[in-house]
Scaffold this motif. Sequence first.
Motif, PDB file in Angstrom:
ATOM      1  N   ILE A 248      -0.564  -2.183   2.688  1.00 39.27           N
ATOM      2  CA  ILE A 248      -0.379  -1.091   3.649  1.00 39.27           C
ATOM      3  C   ILE A 248      -0.233  -1.631   5.068  1.00 39.27           C
ATOM      4  O   ILE A 248       0.602  -1.149   5.844  1.00 39.27           O
ATOM      5  CB  ILE A 248      -1.572  -0.110   3.558  1.00 39.27           C
ATOM      6  N   ASP A 249      -1.006  -2.650   5.410  1.00 40.56           N
ATOM      7  CA  ASP A 249      -0.912  -3.244   6.752  1.00 40.56           C
ATOM      8  C   ASP A 249       0.481  -3.822   6.993  1.00 40.56           C
ATOM      9  O   ASP A 249       1.063  -3.652   8.077  1.00 40.56           O
ATOM     10  CB  ASP A 249      -1.965  -4.332   6.919  1.00 40.56           C
ATOM     11  N   ASP A 250       1.012  -4.518   5.993  1.00 41.52           N
ATOM     12  CA  ASP A 250       2.358  -5.107   6.145  1.00 41.52           C
ATOM     13  C   ASP A 250       3.422  -4.017   6.259  1.00 41.52           C
ATOM     14  O   ASP A 250       4.319  -4.094   7.113  1.00 41.52           O
ATOM     15  CB  ASP A 250       2.667  -6.029   4.966  1.00 41.52           C
ATOM     16  N   PHE A 251       3.332  -3.000   5.420  1.00 42.48           N
ATOM     17  CA  PHE A 251       4.324  -1.922   5.464  1.00 42.48           C
ATOM     18  C   PHE A 251       4.228  -1.144   6.782  1.00 42.48           C
ATOM     19  O   PHE A 251       5.250  -0.732   7.349  1.00 42.48           O
ATOM     20  CB  PHE A 251       4.137  -0.985   4.270  1.00 42.48           C
ATOM     21  N   SER A 252       3.019  -0.975   7.280  1.00 38.49           N
ATOM     22  CA  SER A 252       2.843  -0.254   8.546  1.00 38.49           C
ATOM     23  C   SER A 252       3.447  -1.045   9.706  1.00 38.49           C
ATOM     24  O   SER A 252       4.023  -0.459  10.632  1.00 38.49           O
ATOM     25  CB  SER A 252       1.353  -0.010   8.807  1.00 38.49           C
ATOM     26  N   TRP A 253       3.338  -2.366   9.655  1.00 35.06           N
ATOM     27  CA  TRP A 253       3.953  -3.193  10.710  1.00 35.06           C
ATOM     28  C   TRP A 253       5.459  -2.956  10.740  1.00 35.06           C
ATOM     29  O   TRP A 253       6.057  -2.825  11.809  1.00 35.06           O
ATOM     30  CB  TRP A 253       3.645  -4.665  10.469  1.00 35.06           C
TER      31      TRP A 253
ATOM     32  N   LEU B 281      12.423   2.931   1.957  1.00 37.30           N
ATOM     33  CA  LEU B 281      11.801   2.110   0.909  1.00 37.30           C
ATOM     34  C   LEU B 281      10.399   1.687   1.308  1.00 37.30           C
ATOM     35  O   LEU B 281       9.512   1.597   0.453  1.00 37.30           O
ATOM     36  CB  LEU B 281      12.660   0.877   0.636  1.00 37.30           C
ATOM     37  N   VAL B 282      10.212   1.418   2.591  1.00 38.32           N
ATOM     38  CA  VAL B 282       8.900   0.977   3.060  1.00 38.32           C
ATOM     39  C   VAL B 282       7.901   2.130   2.994  1.00 38.32           C
ATOM     40  O   VAL B 282       6.734   1.941   2.623  1.00 38.32           O
ATOM     41  CB  VAL B 282       9.000   0.414   4.489  1.00 38.32           C
ATOM     42  N   TYR B 283       8.343   3.330   3.342  1.00 36.84           N
ATOM     43  CA  TYR B 283       7.460   4.501   3.226  1.00 36.84           C
ATOM     44  C   TYR B 283       7.037   4.708   1.774  1.00 36.84           C
ATOM     45  O   TYR B 283       5.867   5.000   1.484  1.00 36.84           O
ATOM     46  CB  TYR B 283       8.167   5.752   3.748  1.00 36.84           C
TER      47      TYR B 283
ATOM     48  N   ARG C  12       8.358  -8.520   1.882  1.00 36.82           N
ATOM     49  CA  ARG C  12       8.120  -9.318   0.685  1.00 36.82           C
ATOM     50  C   ARG C  12       6.638  -9.594   0.505  1.00 36.82           C
ATOM     51  O   ARG C  12       6.113  -9.557  -0.613  1.00 36.82           O
ATOM     52  CB  ARG C  12       8.904 -10.618   0.769  1.00 36.82           C
ATOM     53  N   ARG C  13       5.948  -9.854   1.618  1.00 35.39           N
ATOM     54  CA  ARG C  13       4.509 -10.106   1.500  1.00 35.39           C
ATOM     55  C   ARG C  13       3.761  -8.832   1.101  1.00 35.39           C
ATOM     56  O   ARG C  13       2.810  -8.879   0.315  1.00 35.39           O
ATOM     57  CB  ARG C  13       3.954 -10.651   2.814  1.00 35.39           C
ATOM     58  N   GLY C  14       4.220  -7.680   1.631  1.00 36.86           N
ATOM     59  CA  GLY C  14       3.590  -6.423   1.251  1.00 36.86           C
ATOM     60  C   GLY C  14       3.723  -6.147  -0.238  1.00 36.86           C
ATOM     61  O   GLY C  14       2.761  -5.733  -0.910  1.00 36.86           O
TER      62      GLY C  14
ATOM     63  N   ALA D 253       3.345   4.509   0.292  1.00 36.97           N
ATOM     64  CA  ALA D 253       2.777   5.641  -0.444  1.00 36.97           C
ATOM     65  C   ALA D 253       2.164   5.187  -1.761  1.00 36.97           C
ATOM     66  O   ALA D 253       1.099   5.683  -2.176  1.00 36.97           O
ATOM     67  CB  ALA D 253       3.868   6.683  -0.695  1.00 36.97           C
ATOM     68  N   LYS D 254       2.797   4.227  -2.406  1.00 34.91           N
ATOM     69  CA  LYS D 254       2.282   3.716  -3.683  1.00 34.91           C
ATOM     70  C   LYS D 254       0.912   3.069  -3.494  1.00 34.91           C
ATOM     71  O   LYS D 254      -0.019   3.293  -4.294  1.00 34.91           O
ATOM     72  CB  LYS D 254       3.278   2.720  -4.266  1.00 34.91           C
ATOM     73  N   SER D 255       0.763   2.271  -2.449  1.00 33.41           N
ATOM     74  CA  SER D 255      -0.524   1.621  -2.210  1.00 33.41           C
ATOM     75  C   SER D 255      -1.576   2.628  -1.762  1.00 33.41           C
ATOM     76  O   SER D 255      -2.757   2.518  -2.122  1.00 33.41           O
ATOM     77  CB  SER D 255      -0.367   0.509  -1.167  1.00 33.41           C
ATOM     78  N   LYS D 256      -1.180   3.601  -0.951  1.00 34.83           N
ATOM     79  CA  LYS D 256      -2.136   4.632  -0.536  1.00 34.83           C
ATOM     80  C   LYS D 256      -2.643   5.413  -1.745  1.00 34.83           C
ATOM     81  O   LYS D 256      -3.843   5.714  -1.859  1.00 34.83           O
ATOM     82  CB  LYS D 256      -1.472   5.581   0.457  1.00 34.83           C
TER      83      LYS D 256
END
Length: 245
Positions: free
Chosen positions: A194-199, A209-211, A179-181, A215-218
Amino acid sequence: FFSSRRRHTRCLSDWSSDVCSSDLKAAPQPLTPEQQAQRRKQRKLVAGTVLAFLVAAGAWQGIVYYTSAPERAEEQVKVGLKSMTPGKYEQAVLQFTQALAIDPNSWNAYYQRAIAKQNLGSLDDARADFETALQLKPDLFSAHVELAAIYGTKGDRRREVAELDKIISRKPEVDAYYRRGIAHQELGEHQQAIDDFSWIINQVRDAPLVYWARAKSKRALGDIDGAAEDDQIGQSFDRTPDFKK
């Protein structure tokens, strides 16, 4: 003279007769043994009733005196919790408000009233009660969770992130990070997203969904190859994404 005397004597006689017949009452008759017993029974009944009333009144005063306001307020909160069902949330709000009338410092009454108001759709009022509950009980973790949800619903991402920061600092979980990501992403803070999704990916590999979110932020940061790689990994799980651009 004699005639006048006879008239005077007759008047005295008439007056005496009138007094005896109308003004003087007859002496009361003594009660029979049965009547005396009945009278004693009635007196005992009245005395017993008065004594019972006095004892009950004293007991109630004792309960009120020896039971603290917080204890009475908590009992009122329990009454309100019985109404925390669909169709009865307004009644629950009234019960929790009564609890606050007993003890204005009852964090639980504020918290439960906030939940009821939240269920009624009164998000601003619910937010105010959650915040008051946190002032009274700063370690009320669940209030931060509810506040984050309210801010998310209202689209206030900055405050949502602030509440999620508090949640993650105490209880790092996948849902809070995700949610924070998303909130960081909507705020344009893609590196934090990206940091939150990578965690999350380090904790749970099977998270398409997280990938896709990462990808969207990258892609927003110009990392086209990294975004394509995340898209490919997400697709490998053979699931339909909820969002992807």
